[in-house]
Write an enzyme that holds these catalytic residues in place. Structure first.
Site, PDB file in Angstrom:
ATOM      1  N   CYS A 188       0.821  -1.206   0.000  1.00 34.86           N
ATOM      2  CA  CYS A 188       0.000   0.000   0.000  1.00 34.86           C
ATOM      3  C   CYS A 188       0.861   1.264   0.000  1.00 34.86           C
ATOM      4  O   CYS A 188       1.975   1.259   0.502  1.00 34.86           O
ATOM      5  CB  CYS A 188      -0.864   0.030   1.242  1.00 34.86           C
ATOM      6  SG  CYS A 188      -1.824  -1.447   1.485  1.00 34.86           S
ATOM      7  N   ARG A 216       4.961  -0.220  -6.063  1.00 39.24           N
ATOM      8  CA  ARG A 216       4.944  -0.969  -4.813  1.00 39.24           C
ATOM      9  C   ARG A 216       3.954  -2.121  -4.848  1.00 39.24           C
ATOM     10  O   ARG A 216       3.971  -2.983  -3.986  1.00 39.24           O
ATOM     11  CB  ARG A 216       4.572  -0.031  -3.655  1.00 39.24           C
ATOM     12  CG  ARG A 216       5.581   1.071  -3.423  1.00 39.24           C
ATOM     13  CD  ARG A 216       5.059   2.073  -2.422  1.00 39.24           C
ATOM     14  NE  ARG A 216       4.945   1.496  -1.111  1.00 39.24           N
ATOM     15  CZ  ARG A 216       5.840   1.639  -0.141  1.00 39.24           C
ATOM     16  NH1 ARG A 216       6.915   2.348  -0.359  1.00 39.24           N
ATOM     17  NH2 ARG A 216       5.667   1.085   1.022  1.00 39.24           N
ATOM     18  N   TRP A 219      -3.198  -2.685  -1.378  1.00 37.46           N
ATOM     19  CA  TRP A 219      -2.856  -4.074  -1.711  1.00 37.46           C
ATOM     20  C   TRP A 219      -3.665  -4.913  -0.746  1.00 37.46           C
ATOM     21  O   TRP A 219      -3.420  -4.904   0.459  1.00 37.46           O
ATOM     22  CB  TRP A 219      -1.349  -4.272  -1.520  1.00 37.46           C
ATOM     23  CG  TRP A 219      -0.836  -5.598  -1.979  1.00 37.46           C
ATOM     24  CD1 TRP A 219      -0.499  -5.959  -3.255  1.00 37.46           C
ATOM     25  CD2 TRP A 219      -0.560  -6.756  -1.165  1.00 37.46           C
ATOM     26  NE1 TRP A 219      -0.040  -7.258  -3.283  1.00 37.46           N
ATOM     27  CE2 TRP A 219      -0.071  -7.771  -2.012  1.00 37.46           C
ATOM     28  CE3 TRP A 219      -0.684  -7.039   0.196  1.00 37.46           C
ATOM     29  CZ2 TRP A 219       0.301  -9.033  -1.557  1.00 37.46           C
ATOM     30  CZ3 TRP A 219      -0.325  -8.301   0.656  1.00 37.46           C
ATOM     31  CH2 TRP A 219       0.164  -9.276  -0.223  1.00 37.46           C
ATOM     32  N   ASN A 245      -1.810   2.239   5.822  1.00 34.61           N
ATOM     33  CA  ASN A 245      -0.913   1.131   5.465  1.00 34.61           C
ATOM     34  C   ASN A 245      -0.671   0.334   6.736  1.00 34.61           C
ATOM     35  O   ASN A 245      -0.509   0.918   7.803  1.00 34.61           O
ATOM     36  CB  ASN A 245       0.448   1.641   4.987  1.00 34.61           C
ATOM     37  CG  ASN A 245       0.371   2.329   3.642  1.00 34.61           C
ATOM     38  OD1 ASN A 245      -0.674   2.330   3.001  1.00 34.61           O
ATOM     39  ND2 ASN A 245       1.481   2.918   3.230  1.00 34.61           N
ATOM     40  N   GLY A 246      -0.570  -0.990   6.605  1.00 35.69           N
ATOM     41  CA  GLY A 246      -0.308  -1.823   7.783  1.00 35.69           C
ATOM     42  C   GLY A 246      -1.511  -2.697   8.083  1.00 35.69           C
ATOM     43  O   GLY A 246      -2.417  -2.848   7.254  1.00 35.69           O
ATOM     44  N   GLU A 274      17.681 -17.771  -6.849  1.00 39.44           N
ATOM     45  CA  GLU A 274      17.311 -16.427  -7.290  1.00 39.44           C
ATOM     46  C   GLU A 274      16.779 -16.461  -8.729  1.00 39.44           C
ATOM     47  O   GLU A 274      15.807 -15.795  -9.065  1.00 39.44           O
ATOM     48  CB  GLU A 274      18.525 -15.494  -7.144  1.00 39.44           C
ATOM     49  CG  GLU A 274      18.353 -14.079  -7.645  1.00 39.44           C
ATOM     50  CD  GLU A 274      17.206 -13.303  -6.991  1.00 39.44           C
ATOM     51  OE1 GLU A 274      16.625 -13.768  -6.009  1.00 39.44           O
ATOM     52  OE2 GLU A 274      16.882 -12.224  -7.509  1.00 39.44           O
ATOM     53  N   LYS A 287      13.079 -15.210  -9.779  1.00 38.63           N
ATOM     54  CA  LYS A 287      12.849 -14.164 -10.790  1.00 38.63           C
ATOM     55  C   LYS A 287      11.842 -14.643 -11.817  1.00 38.63           C
ATOM     56  O   LYS A 287      10.912 -13.933 -12.187  1.00 38.63           O
ATOM     57  CB  LYS A 287      14.139 -13.808 -11.534  1.00 38.63           C
ATOM     58  CG  LYS A 287      15.142 -12.864 -10.978  1.00 38.63           C
ATOM     59  CD  LYS A 287      14.741 -11.478 -10.637  1.00 38.63           C
ATOM     60  CE  LYS A 287      13.992 -11.414  -9.343  1.00 38.63           C
ATOM     61  NZ  LYS A 287      14.707 -11.015  -8.173  1.00 38.63           N
ATOM     62  N   GLU A 299       8.207 -15.031 -10.398  1.00 40.44           N
ATOM     63  CA  GLU A 299       7.469 -13.841  -9.986  1.00 40.44           C
ATOM     64  C   GLU A 299       7.013 -12.973 -11.142  1.00 40.44           C
ATOM     65  O   GLU A 299       5.983 -12.342 -11.053  1.00 40.44           O
ATOM     66  CB  GLU A 299       8.247 -13.022  -8.948  1.00 40.44           C
ATOM     67  CG  GLU A 299       9.507 -12.394  -9.437  1.00 40.44           C
ATOM     68  CD  GLU A 299      10.224 -11.616  -8.330  1.00 40.44           C
ATOM     69  OE1 GLU A 299       9.571 -11.033  -7.469  1.00 40.44           O
ATOM     70  OE2 GLU A 299      11.459 -11.578  -8.363  1.00 40.44           O
ATOM     71  N   HIS A 359      17.531 -36.330  -5.531  1.00 43.85           N
ATOM     72  CA  HIS A 359      16.786 -36.780  -4.357  1.00 43.85           C
ATOM     73  C   HIS A 359      15.310 -36.419  -4.450  1.00 43.85           C
ATOM     74  O   HIS A 359      14.642 -36.251  -3.432  1.00 43.85           O
ATOM     75  CB  HIS A 359      17.421 -36.202  -3.091  1.00 43.85           C
ATOM     76  CG  HIS A 359      18.856 -36.609  -2.952  1.00 43.85           C
ATOM     77  ND1 HIS A 359      19.230 -37.845  -2.506  1.00 43.85           N
ATOM     78  CD2 HIS A 359      20.002 -35.964  -3.280  1.00 43.85           C
ATOM     79  CE1 HIS A 359      20.555 -37.944  -2.534  1.00 43.85           C
ATOM     80  NE2 HIS A 359      21.041 -36.813  -2.999  1.00 43.85           N
ATOM     81  N   LYS A 390       6.146  -4.367  -4.004  1.00 44.55           N
ATOM     82  CA  LYS A 390       7.576  -4.082  -3.972  1.00 44.55           C
ATOM     83  C   LYS A 390       8.114  -4.130  -2.557  1.00 44.55           C
ATOM     84  O   LYS A 390       9.170  -4.669  -2.291  1.00 44.55           O
ATOM     85  CB  LYS A 390       7.830  -2.706  -4.605  1.00 44.55           C
ATOM     86  CG  LYS A 390       9.297  -2.299  -4.618  1.00 44.55           C
ATOM     87  CD  LYS A 390      10.097  -3.193  -5.531  1.00 44.55           C
ATOM     88  CE  LYS A 390      11.578  -2.914  -5.494  1.00 44.55           C
ATOM     89  NZ  LYS A 390      12.354  -4.069  -5.996  1.00 44.55           N
TER      90      LYS A 390
END
Ligand code: F6R
Length: 610
Positions: free
Chosen positions: A2, A27, A74, A100-101, A483, A487, A490, A506, A605
């Protein structure tokens, strides 16, 4: 996640708020809204979807006035609908809030209010706050906000306006950032200084449990007892230039940031390499030599991509500094009670400096009496301010939701820190000098690595519709495999897994078929032959192989279906070089699959909730 932007001043608020919201788009959000005051009238406009929807709505139904607050939401409590978008009014429409929060005790508060007859119009936790402030309001918004917040458990960065106090915005923070901007046309309140570039000339950050009040002419920050707090004003130029938050001709921020890496890596090293002592220097560690020498263990903590950089750090510290390192997800560390002795430092790694779990892990470590340091990109962020010392990345704003340049800057910073601690322990002057020489070559090497882009584009076209992808590497390249997979997932929504190359026997090898390519990270080094054997195992099962390898490596080329050569560097710098084709691969596959690279679905973000 947010975002908040508020303005009170001499000019119309709507265009400023919309531009601020656009700058906060990166964000991640799924609805947006504004409330603007004109005399004693508050006009609210809000819409699910992109800011373009809100802009259209405002064009059709304007909200005039020179004081307003706005928000990108969000979704956490309730789906992304017009009704759940912020702002939220109290029952009388006297008070409007953006938040926000997360209000953790909202259910209990809501139930009590409903029993007393309050009707709710949304599923959000925020609406509870609006009603609470409304109930406490007599003739002073600031006092009402303070009284309401006394009932709240959780985290918040809020902005509030009131019909009966035209031109006034009240803000408060606990665990979610807020910054006041001071500009020639008025005053601003935002969750992120990025939104204020070009509007404000100076900024001042609120600390937790502080509350502020602004109008067109003045601003003030108060503590819990409502005493005025002296807060340092900082020049906004210190944080970013206007162009930094723009595309500068690139189609996406992610691509722009991938291409910025030669420069951002150079910036991370600028002024920090010391040829005389063959070491690195850091201005902000805030520890004297005795304290530094007494450190015998490092606990790194982070989330997501920053966690992967921490894993690279683990290998670096072990090899260069011979120091034991543990890397722990911040979301786990914050609720663990690990026996950390007095000679362990806790190092938080974070691009934004606002990730809720990383901040909480840092605070918990501090509370337990450990020395805390941070590697952070955003100057003035909560973690940068709360850690006892640290190192800034100086990578400039990272706007693309997928982190790219922060990862390579974090990795190079960790290499410099490992050199620094290594030189205090066992590394010789000659070894230090050699490491510095290799570090200095990096920006040029990364520039050269970026030339693989066309090759990567072809490969992306070939494999973009694979059912799944494996990323396999060993040692320093194991975190890079994780990583690379992160990438790809996402931004392209193609399922991918990262594994230590030998570990796939395995279990994950069961996934291998003609539709499941494996990306092998196999530049020349200590475990080259071992990784080649792992590659044989995949080939023997009919899985296509893409190999990131050393230049002109015929052995790899004879086995792999596609190769991406990258320049040779010592193994401790391979994570930086090898991650670049993986960033480009994720980007190009996302484009072929028609994904919105800079605004991937469901992602934010800066993850400011738990
Ligand atoms: C992935 C990504 C996230 C972040 C994570 C931590 O591309 O960006 O996984 O790395 O949310 O964020 P910071 O580094 O801001 O603490």
């Amino acid at each position: 996640m947010c975002g908040i932007i508020g303005f009170t001043g001499q000019t119309e608020a709507a265009p400023i708020l919309l531009e601020g919201l656009r700058r906060l788009e990166y964000r991640g959000y799924d609805s947006s809204g504004v409330v603007i005051g004109n005399g004693t009238k508050l006009t609210m406009r809000k819409k699910a979807g992109r800011i373009a929807e809100l802009t259209k709505h405002l064009a059709a139904s304007p909200a005039p006035g020179t004081c307003g607050i706005s928000h990108t939401r969000w979704a956490t409590h309730g789906p992304a609908t017009d009704a759940n978008a912020h702002p939220h009014f109290d029952t009388d429409g006297n008070v409007a809030v953006v938040h926000n929060g997360v209000i953790e005790n909202y259910m209990a508060l809501k139930q009590t209010m409903q029993e007393a007859g309050t009707e709710f119009r949304s599923d959000t936790d925020t609406e509870v706050l609006a009603h609470l402030i409304g109930r406490y309001y007599q003739d002073d918004l600031l006092s009402a906000v303070k009284a309401a917040l006394a009932h709240v458990k959780g985290t918040y960065g809020i902005a509030v306006v009131c019909r009966r106090e035209p031109g006034v915005i009240v803000g408060a923070r606990l665990g979610s950032p807020l910054v006041i901007g001071i500009g020639p046309d008025g005053h601003y309140l935002a969750s992120d200084a990025n939104a204020l570039a070009g509007y404000a000339t100076q900024v001042v950050y609120l600390n937790d449990r502080q509350i502020c009040q602004l109008d067109a002419e003045s601003w003030v920050i108060r503590n819990q007892d409502l005493d005025t707090v002296d807060s340092p004003l900082q020049d906004i130029g210190q944080f970013l230039g206007i162009g930094d938050a723009e595309l500068n001709g690139y189609p996406h921020f992610m691509l722009k940031e991938i291409y910025e890496q030669p420069e951002t890596i150079a910036n991370a090293m600028r002024g920090r390499l010391d040829d005389g002592d063959a070491t690195a220097h850091f201005g902000g560690l805030n520890l004297d030599i005795k304290q530094l020498r007494s450190i015998d263990r490092v606990l790194m903590t982070a989330c997501g991509t920053s966690y992967h950089a921490g894993m690279v750090g683990e290998y670096l510290f072990e090899e260069l500094a011979r120091m034991p390192v543990e890397v722990e997800y911040a979301s786990e560390l914050r609720y663990r009670n690990p026996p950390i002795d007095r000679h362990t430092i806790v190092l938080a790694i974070t691009q934004s400096g606002e990730t809720a779990d990383t901040l909480a892990a840092l605070r918990e470590s501090k509370r337990m009496g450990h020395t805390t340091l941070a590697i952070c990109n955003v100057v003035g962020s909560s973690i940068a301010r709360e850690a006892e010392g640290g190192v800034y990345l100086h990578a400039g704003p990272e706007i693309g939701v997928a982190s790219t340049k922060a990862f390579t800057s974090q990795s190079v910073t960790l290499a410099m820190l490992a050199l620094y601690f290594g030189r205090m322990r066992h590394l010789s002057h000659a070894q230090g000098t050699e490491i510095i020489r290799e570090l200095r070559r990096l920006p040029e090497v990364v520039r050269e690595t970026l030339r693989c882009h066309d090759r990567v584009k072809e490969i992306a076209r070939k494999y973009a519709h694979a059912s799944s992808m494996l990323f396999l590497g060993r040692q320093y390249l194991y975190p890079v495999a994780l990583e690379g997979a992160l990438k790809l997932k996402e931004i392209s929504y193609l399922h991918a897994e990262g594994y230590p190359a030998a570990e796939m026997k395995h279990g994950p090898i069961a996934l291998v078929d003609a539709d499941t390519p494996s990306v092998f990270l196999v530049p020349r080094g200590n475990v080259f032959d071992k990784v080649m054997s792992n590659m044989q195992e995949i080939k023997a099962r009919g899985g296509p192989v893409i190999a990131v390898c050393s230049p002109n490596d015929r052995d790899v080329a004879s086995l792999a279906d596609d190769v991406i050569p990258v320049p040779d560097v010592p193994e401790y710098l391979q994570p930086i070089v090898v991650s670049i084709p993986l960033q480009l691969l994720a980007y190009e596959i996302a484009l072929v699959r028609g994904c919105d690279v800079d605004k991937p679905r469901n992602l934010a973000k800066s993850v400011t909730v738990e």
